[in-house]
Motif scaffolding. Structure first.
Motif, PDB file in Angstrom:
ATOM      1  N   PHE A 217       0.818  -1.208   0.000  1.00 28.69           N
ATOM      2  CA  PHE A 217       0.000   0.000   0.000  1.00 28.69           C
ATOM      3  C   PHE A 217       0.853   1.260   0.000  1.00 28.69           C
ATOM      4  O   PHE A 217       0.399   2.314  -0.460  1.00 28.69           O
ATOM      5  CB  PHE A 217      -0.953   0.021   1.195  1.00 28.69           C
ATOM      6  N   VAL A 218       2.075   1.153   0.506  1.00 30.20           N
ATOM      7  CA  VAL A 218       2.986   2.302   0.428  1.00 30.20           C
ATOM      8  C   VAL A 218       3.209   2.675  -1.039  1.00 30.20           C
ATOM      9  O   VAL A 218       3.228   3.859  -1.398  1.00 30.20           O
ATOM     10  CB  VAL A 218       4.322   1.988   1.123  1.00 30.20           C
ATOM     11  N   GLY A 219       3.349   1.661  -1.898  1.00 27.76           N
ATOM     12  CA  GLY A 219       3.497   1.929  -3.323  1.00 27.76           C
ATOM     13  C   GLY A 219       2.267   2.607  -3.908  1.00 27.76           C
ATOM     14  O   GLY A 219       2.373   3.512  -4.735  1.00 27.76           O
ATOM     15  N   ILE A 220       1.078   2.178  -3.456  1.00 23.00           N
ATOM     16  CA  ILE A 220      -0.160   2.821  -3.911  1.00 23.00           C
ATOM     17  C   ILE A 220      -0.192   4.270  -3.456  1.00 23.00           C
ATOM     18  O   ILE A 220      -0.530   5.176  -4.226  1.00 23.00           O
ATOM     19  CB  ILE A 220      -1.387   2.065  -3.375  1.00 23.00           C
ATOM     20  N   ARG A 221       0.161   4.507  -2.198  1.00 22.82           N
ATOM     21  CA  ARG A 221       0.106   5.872  -1.661  1.00 22.82           C
ATOM     22  C   ARG A 221       1.071   6.790  -2.402  1.00 22.82           C
ATOM     23  O   ARG A 221       0.711   7.928  -2.759  1.00 22.82           O
ATOM     24  CB  ARG A 221       0.442   5.855  -0.170  1.00 22.82           C
ATOM     25  N   GLU A 222       2.285   6.296  -2.660  1.00 24.40           N
ATOM     26  CA  GLU A 222       3.258   7.136  -3.368  1.00 24.40           C
ATOM     27  C   GLU A 222       2.781   7.450  -4.781  1.00 24.40           C
ATOM     28  O   GLU A 222       2.874   8.602  -5.231  1.00 24.40           O
ATOM     29  CB  GLU A 222       4.609   6.422  -3.403  1.00 24.40           C
ATOM     30  N   SER A 223       2.261   6.449  -5.474  1.00 28.01           N
ATOM     31  CA  SER A 223       1.756   6.682  -6.829  1.00 28.01           C
ATOM     32  C   SER A 223       0.525   7.570  -6.806  1.00 28.01           C
ATOM     33  O   SER A 223       0.333   8.415  -7.691  1.00 28.01           O
ATOM     34  CB  SER A 223       1.425   5.340  -7.495  1.00 28.01           C
ATOM     35  N   TRP A 224      -0.324   7.376  -5.798  1.00 26.85           N
ATOM     36  CA  TRP A 224      -1.522   8.206  -5.659  1.00 26.85           C
ATOM     37  C   TRP A 224      -1.147   9.673  -5.453  1.00 26.85           C
ATOM     38  O   TRP A 224      -1.756  10.573  -6.049  1.00 26.85           O
ATOM     39  CB  TRP A 224      -2.356   7.698  -4.493  1.00 26.85           C
ATOM     40  N   LEU A 225      -0.150   9.904  -4.603  1.00 25.45           N
ATOM     41  CA  LEU A 225       0.270  11.282  -4.343  1.00 25.45           C
ATOM     42  C   LEU A 225       0.870  11.918  -5.596  1.00 25.45           C
ATOM     43  O   LEU A 225       0.638  13.104  -5.861  1.00 25.45           O
ATOM     44  CB  LEU A 225       1.269  11.310  -3.189  1.00 25.45           C
ATOM     45  N   ARG A 226       1.642  11.128  -6.359  1.00 25.94           N
ATOM     46  CA  ARG A 226       2.193  11.667  -7.602  1.00 25.94           C
ATOM     47  C   ARG A 226       1.083  12.005  -8.586  1.00 25.94           C
ATOM     48  O   ARG A 226       1.114  13.049  -9.249  1.00 25.94           O
ATOM     49  CB  ARG A 226       3.171  10.657  -8.225  1.00 25.94           C
ATOM     50  N   GLN A 227       0.081  11.123  -8.673  1.00 26.88           N
ATOM     51  CA  GLN A 227      -1.041  11.407  -9.572  1.00 26.88           C
ATOM     52  C   GLN A 227      -1.837  12.605  -9.067  1.00 26.88           C
ATOM     53  O   GLN A 227      -2.271  13.455  -9.854  1.00 26.88           O
ATOM     54  CB  GLN A 227      -1.949  10.184  -9.681  1.00 26.88           C
ATOM     55  N   THR A 228      -2.027  12.680  -7.751  1.00 27.60           N
ATOM     56  CA  THR A 228      -2.765  13.811  -7.175  1.00 27.60           C
ATOM     57  C   THR A 228      -2.051  15.126  -7.438  1.00 27.60           C
ATOM     58  O   THR A 228      -2.677  16.141  -7.768  1.00 27.60           O
ATOM     59  CB  THR A 228      -2.944  13.606  -5.660  1.00 27.60           C
TER      60      THR A 228
END
Length: 606
Positions: free
Chosen positions: A268-279
């Motif tokens: 989920f850390v990978g999801i959060r990092e990618s989510w923040l980059r997309q955000t």
């Protein structure tokens, strides 16, 4: 997503993007030329006609808007009531066209998705590709997610984006003409000289949209990479959760919950990092597009207001000009407005194409002559012949070298020794493992059943589980009852039509009995067993194997097992030794291949 893919996306040129679109069309476009082409073409034509109808209604609405405000400016009640009646007609037609358009578009999307899913699944499930893909390098992780999610996203977004692009082109062509006719020209004074500028609102619309598009594309450049990275991270997270569900018993028995929780947190850390980059990428786009959109309805009114104040333009013409300007600018702003959807489509389409490309590479490798590939064919006699076999790992490291074997019909051969070499040999004969050299000739005109250590058990009726991969209707109840009785599962006779998760209902031993029930049901001439009785004690194993010989006295058996006592069942025994570490057939340092097989082929058990 790999670093190479990220770098490629960062430095991609317009022609590379165009080439990618061409690749996607070549891969997914045959939907319109296949067996169901007339249905696909008719739905596409219907969608285009409905899109044209939407544009016609937009043009009508524009002229109605001018007439309405003229009626208000003249304070004419009859004209006002007339426009209300016209609006009712426009309103009803708009609802009908929009609803019909949605129906046609959704049906086209799901038909295209069904066709493309079937095409990819056919490649994935043919020639053992779904297994070999695991050991093949490339961008094809989580093929299940790519098939289930990315094909859906790529087809849905492709049709939606194509529709809005066609709509924008039609609006562009029609509303340029409207804006030229309605807004006319204006006079500009420069250094005391007056100049007439015809169609100035059209030039302003192109300039407004051009600036917006350039800034939007610049701000949205990181979005494709961020979206692709997020989709990959989401797929990895789903796969981790699904694997934990499938292996729940094994995890619970060893108390691995803490490790799995940490694993999920890391995923989920990978999801959060990618989510923040997309955000972050979306924030920059939204910051710009919100201001761009807020200014759009006001800008044309401010520009044309001097003509209205001077009395050269009526209120209706002013409002019609403003609306036509908005329509034209919106059409020109299609790249900016659809940047997020294009990024999602590109990410999904790229994942689908990369999977399809790697599957095609497997197919091409099998079709092309290659000395570093094991040839599997059929002998001219009912005999298994293995000649000069060398088995390697996908990286070229030797597992087994210099192996020759001939098994005649009716023999029962036990293979033991090194477990890795024995299991790889089983996979080679089954056609799962192409890496290596040599030749395997299967017995001609004989039915073969491969029995892995843990048989595949689908979530279906017990009848379907036993008949797998054949249809249950191919066997009658007596055949099912006999198979269950011979395999020690007679207590399940009354549950043949029960649908359950039999993999969880049955113990490991019960699952191995399912494999033998299939043997008794399918009645093959040859069987290859890979540790298919390892869950049994010696007495139970002997009883089951004796039942096989009693039912099929002339059956040919090649078994891989590491249990101590099989003398009563097998007539020959082979012991395998693994090749020494560090030897490579290809892909590694050149070496001389030492003999690595210890055979007691003349050792007759009885």
């Amino acid at each position: 997503m790999s670093a190479e893919a990220t770098a490629a996306g960062k430095n991609e040129t317009f022609f590379q993007r165009l080439h990618f679109i061409v690749r996607f069309v070549r891969f997914a476009g045959p939907f319109w030329t296949g067996p169901d082409k007339w249905r696909a073409i008719s739905m596409t034509v219907a969608l285009f006609v409905l899109t044209v109808a939407q544009v016609v209604l937009a043009i009508w609405t524009n002229y109605w808007n001018g007439a309405l405000f003229d009626a208000l400016g003249e304070r004419s009640v009859p004209k006002f009531l007339t426009q209300i009646g016209i609006f009712v007609v426009i309103f009803i037609l708009t609802m009908a066209v929009t609803a019909t358009h949605l129906q046609v578009k959704k049906r086209l999307q799901v038909n295209w998705r069904r066709w493309l899913t079937r095409r990819v699944v056919d490649r994935w499930m043919s020639e053992k590709h779904h297994y070999q893909l695991i050991f093949t390098p490339g961008e094809h992780d989580n093929p299940d997610g790519r098939i289930a999610d990315d094909i859906n996203n790529s087809t849905e977004q492709a049709i939606a984006l194509t529709h809005t692009l066609v709509y924008s082109f039609l609006v562009l062509g029609t509303f340029i003409d409207i804006l030229l006719n309605v807004a006319g020209g204006t006079t500009v004074s420069v250094s005391g000289a007056s100049y007439h500028v015809p169609g100035y609102m059209v030039f302003l619309a192109f300039g407004y949209a051009g600036v917006g598009t350039a800034l939007g594309l610049l701000l949205g450049r990181p979005l494709v990479r961020a979206t692709n990275s997020l989709q990959t991270a989401e797929a990895n997270f789903r796969y981790g959760l699904a694997r934990a569900r499938e292996k729940a018993e094994e995890i619970a028995l060893v108390g691995g919950e803490r490790v799995e929780r940490h694993r999920f947190v890391d995923l989920f850390v990978g999801i959060r990092e990618s989510w923040l980059r997309q955000t972050f990428a979306l924030t920059g786009i939204m910051f710009f597009t919100s201001g761009y959109g807020a200014l759009l309805p006001v800008f044309p009114i401010l520009v044309a207001a001097p003509q209205y104040i001077a009395g050269t333009m009526t209120l209706g013409v002013l409002m019609q000009t403003a609306q036509a300007f908005q329509k034209l600018t919106s059409a020109l702003s299609w790249p900016v407005d659809n940047l997020s959807d294009m990024a999602k489509w590109r990410a999904s389409a790229n994942r689908v194409i990369s999977l399809a490309d790697d599957l095609q590479k497997l197919a091409d490798a099998k079709a092309a002559p290659d000395e570093n590939r094991i040839a599997v064919g059929h002998a001219n006699t009912p005999t298994l012949a293995i000649n000069k076999l060398q088995i390697v790992n996908p990286d070229g490291q030797l597992v087994l070298d210099g192996f020759n074997l001939e098994v005649k019909e009716g023999e029962r051969v036990l293979i033991d020794g090194d477990s890795g070499a024995a299991v790889n040999l089983f996979k080679v004969v089954a056609g799962l493992w192409p890496w290596g050299r040599g030749e395997v000739l299967l017995p001609r005109d004989r039915t073969i059943l491969f029995m892995p250590q843990r048989p595949y058990i689908p979530n279906d009726s017990l009848r379907a589980v036993l008949a797998y991969p054949n249809e249950p209707d191919a066997y009658d109840d007596n055949a099912f009852h006999s198979a269950l009785d011979n395999s020690g599962l007679g207590y399940l006779r009354e549950r043949l039509d029960e649908v359950s998760s039999w993999e969880r209902v049955l113990t490991f031993r019960g699952q191995q009995r399912i494999g033998f029930a299939r043997l008794f049901l399918h009645k093959p001439n040859w069987i290859f067993m890979e540790e298919a009785t390892d869950a049994f004690d010696a007495a139970a194993e002997a009883k089951l194997l004796d039942a096989v010989i009693c039912e099929f006295p002339k059956i040919t058996v090649i078994g891989i097992s590491f249990n101590a006592d099989h003398d009563h069942f097998y007539t020959r025994k082979l012991s395998l030794s693994r090749a020494a570490d560090g030897q490579f057939l290809f892909g590694g340092p050149p070496v001389k291949h030492a003999a690595s097989l210890l055979l007691a082929e003349d050792e007759k058990i009885f």
